[in-house]
Write a protein that holds these residues in place. Structure first.
Motif, PDB file in Angstrom:
ATOM      1  N   SER A 128       0.745  -1.271   0.138  1.00 19.53           N
ATOM      2  CA  SER A 128      -0.016   0.089  -0.118  1.00 19.53           C
ATOM      3  C   SER A 128       0.767   1.101   0.176  1.00 19.53           C
ATOM      4  CB  SER A 128      -1.031   0.087   1.158  1.00 19.53           C
ATOM      5  OG  SER A 128      -1.763   1.004   1.248  1.00 19.53           O
ATOM      6  N   ASP A 129       1.900   1.099   0.812  1.00 17.46           N
ATOM      7  CA  ASP A 129       2.752   2.548   0.865  1.00 17.46           C
ATOM      8  C   ASP A 129       3.686   2.747  -0.259  1.00 17.46           C
ATOM      9  OD1 ASP A 129       1.821   2.790   3.397  1.00 17.46           O
ATOM     10  OD2 ASP A 129       3.889   2.080   4.420  1.00 17.46           O
ATOM     11  N   ALA A 130       3.981   1.798  -0.974  1.00 13.77           N
ATOM     12  CA  ALA A 130       4.780   1.761  -2.251  1.00 13.77           C
ATOM     13  C   ALA A 130       3.673   2.273  -3.372  1.00 13.77           C
ATOM     14  CB  ALA A 130       5.274   0.469  -2.642  1.00 13.77           C
ATOM     15  N   LEU A 131       2.685   1.960  -3.700  1.00  9.74           N
ATOM     16  CA  LEU A 131       1.572   2.342  -4.561  1.00  9.74           C
ATOM     17  C   LEU A 131       1.431   3.944  -4.225  1.00  9.74           C
ATOM     18  CD1 LEU A 131      -0.843  -0.663  -4.530  1.00  9.74           C
ATOM     19  CD2 LEU A 131       0.362   0.204  -6.772  1.00  9.74           C
ATOM     20  N   LEU A 132       1.132   4.054  -3.134  1.00 11.45           N
ATOM     21  CA  LEU A 132       0.700   5.759  -2.656  1.00 11.45           C
ATOM     22  C   LEU A 132       2.062   6.625  -2.995  1.00 11.45           C
ATOM     23  CD1 LEU A 132      -1.363   4.931   0.626  1.00 11.45           C
ATOM     24  CD2 LEU A 132      -2.146   5.431  -1.663  1.00 11.45           C
ATOM     25  N   ASN A 133       3.277   6.022  -2.740  1.00 10.42           N
ATOM     26  CA  ASN A 133       4.278   6.732  -3.223  1.00 10.42           C
ATOM     27  C   ASN A 133       4.653   6.965  -4.625  1.00 10.42           C
ATOM     28  OD1 ASN A 133       6.111   7.833  -0.946  1.00 10.42           O
ATOM     29  ND2 ASN A 133       5.495   6.038  -0.213  1.00 10.42           N
ATOM     30  N   GLY A 134       3.948   6.008  -5.429  1.00 12.58           N
ATOM     31  CA  GLY A 134       4.090   5.741  -6.945  1.00 12.58           C
ATOM     32  C   GLY A 134       3.720   6.633  -7.896  1.00 12.58           C
ATOM     33  N   ALA A 135       2.811   7.618  -7.510  1.00 15.64           N
ATOM     34  CA  ALA A 135       2.107   8.467  -8.599  1.00 15.64           C
ATOM     35  C   ALA A 135       1.035   9.024  -8.023  1.00 15.64           C
ATOM     36  CB  ALA A 135       1.514   7.437  -9.779  1.00 15.64           C
ATOM     37  N   SER A 136       0.796  10.328  -8.636  1.00 20.45           N
ATOM     38  CA  SER A 136      -0.575  11.130  -8.150  1.00 20.45           C
ATOM     39  C   SER A 136      -1.953  10.330  -8.330  1.00 20.45           C
ATOM     40  CB  SER A 136      -0.536  12.372  -9.284  1.00 20.45           C
ATOM     41  OG  SER A 136      -0.958  11.740 -10.530  1.00 20.45           O
ATOM     42  N   SER A 137      -2.760  10.940  -7.592  1.00 17.01           N
ATOM     43  CA  SER A 137      -3.985  10.253  -7.178  1.00 17.01           C
ATOM     44  C   SER A 137      -4.536  10.003  -8.584  1.00 17.01           C
ATOM     45  CB  SER A 137      -4.850  10.950  -6.447  1.00 17.01           C
ATOM     46  OG  SER A 137      -5.128  12.383  -6.881  1.00 17.01           O
ATOM     47  N   GLN A 138      -4.632  10.915  -9.559  1.00 13.34           N
ATOM     48  CA  GLN A 138      -4.943  10.688 -10.935  1.00 13.34           C
ATOM     49  C   GLN A 138      -4.730   9.623 -11.806  1.00 13.34           C
ATOM     50  OE1 GLN A 138      -3.960  13.536  -9.659  1.00 13.34           O
ATOM     51  NE2 GLN A 138      -5.154  15.404 -10.170  1.00 13.34           N
ATOM     52  N   LEU A 139      -3.306   9.447 -11.544  1.00 13.16           N
ATOM     53  CA  LEU A 139      -2.716   8.220 -12.257  1.00 13.16           C
ATOM     54  C   LEU A 139      -3.053   6.777 -11.719  1.00 13.16           C
ATOM     55  CD1 LEU A 139       0.707   9.627 -13.287  1.00 13.16           C
ATOM     56  CD2 LEU A 139      -1.051   8.884 -14.860  1.00 13.16           C
ATOM     57  N   ARG A 140      -3.288   6.838 -10.228  1.00  9.71           N
ATOM     58  CA  ARG A 140      -3.485   5.816  -9.527  1.00  9.71           C
ATOM     59  C   ARG A 140      -4.822   5.366  -9.758  1.00  9.71           C
ATOM     60  NH1 ARG A 140      -0.918   8.457  -5.104  1.00  9.71           N
ATOM     61  NH2 ARG A 140      -3.269   8.422  -3.955  1.00  9.71           N
TER      62      ARG A 140
END
Length: 327
Positions: free
Chosen positions: A91-103
């Motif tokens: 979860s932490d890696a995904l939240l660090n990975g991109a902006s909310s729009q891209l996620r």
């Protein structure tokens, strides 16, 4: 511009059949493929839309593990209660990975397949690239190589894998599930991405026509973990160095460990020498320093990225220190 046909897959078997045409590409969220198409790097002749397939579910497995469907969005995966409770590293890696729009648009399967952000790959005007055109040469080796690999590179390619999610999945011993013309197979995430060697055009071991259908996580056993991402700016940016650290304790000693680096190689780089330095040892300052030093064994810097060696050492030590409650 060239013509592209578009087909929406009815099911997995239909998607695989449609992808038999040379030049066919699966498309889910399209956050990477469409950018590369617009820049002329990717030139698909057929887009096979798999976004409507029933592959977005996230479900508990009978053994206590978790299956994440390939079309689950990065947002849905990061915020899923079971992911947040049992696999917080992911979860932490995904939240660090991109902006909310891209996620919101990006999918788990697409994240696994996203291509390098090497300037010389994404911008054909800058110079030759063996990944883009095999045999053309690697302009990055003698060019501006600040963001490039210090581990596992070859004479043909020094690009790095851009995925934060893959780094965490590697530390969690995830398995990628594939369906293709020859049936179904499962590949450990650690073996899914390739080092460049003499075939830098091949980012993964996925075969032609194969479709990622899910990622399986084993039952959680690492009780302490931390994802650390070092980047040029705190807002959406790719990692200069990232570390997924996961620890399992036996009393005061480390029973088992995973140390996986991102931003330093063509694939998530599992630092097994660092893990060996931790096993059976108490989590002391000396142990942390030994593990950090072991993590960069064999590093081969280039003109502009030698700073990554010390940065990786410090990032590994910091991630382990936080994971172990020593920060």
């Amino acid at each position: 511009m060239h013509s592209i046909s578009y087909d929406r897959a009815r099911d997995v078997a239909h998607a695989i059949e449609l992808a038999r045409q040379p030049g066919a590409k699966f498309i889910g969220g399209g956050t990477n493929l469409l950018d590369l198409y617009k820049s002329g790097v990717e030139r698909p002749v057929r887009l096979v839309d798999v976004s409507r397939l029933p592959l977005a579910g996230i479900m508990e497995l009978p053994d206590g593990g978790l299956r994440i469907g390939a079309t689950a969005s990065n947002t849905a995966t990061a915020n899923h209660p079971l992911v947040r409770q049992r696999y917080r590293l992911l979860s932490d890696a995904l939240l660090n990975g991109a902006s909310s729009q891209l996620r919101n648009m990006a999918t788990v399967g697409g994240n696994l397949l996203q291509r390098t952000r090497c300037y010389y790959f994404t911008d054909p005007t800058l110079g030759p690239c063996n990944k883009r055109t095999p045999g053309a040469g690697c302009a990055a080796r003698d060019g501006y190589n600040r963001i490039h690999a210090i581990l596992g590179a070859s004479e043909q390619c020094i690009a790095t894998n851009p995925s934060d999610m893959s780094v965490a999945l590697c530390a969690l011993d995830a398995v990628v599930r594939l369906h293709g013309p020859n049936g179904e197979r499962a590949i450990p995430l650690a073996d899914f991405h390739r080092l460049p060697e003499d075939r830098p055009q091949d980012d993964t071991v996925i075969a032609a026509g194969e479709l990622i259908t899910a990622v399986d996580l084993p039952p959680p056993r690492f009780t302490a973990h931390h994802y650390l991402k070092v980047r040029d700016r705190a807002s959406y940016e790719f990692a200069l160095v990232a570390v997924a650290a996961a620890l399992e304790f036996d009393g005061a000693s480390v029973r088992d460990a995973r140390v996986v680096l991102g931003g330093v190689a063509h694939k998530p780089w599992r630092a097994q020498a660092a893990e060996d330095a931790l096993r059976g040892e108490p989590l002391s300052n000396e142990t942390l320093r030994s593990a950090a030093e072991a993590a960069v064994q064999g590093a081969r810097p280039l003109e502009h990225n030698a700073f990554k060696i010390e940065l990786a050492r410090r990032a590994v030590e910091r991630a382990l220190r936080i994971a172990g409650g020593m920060a």
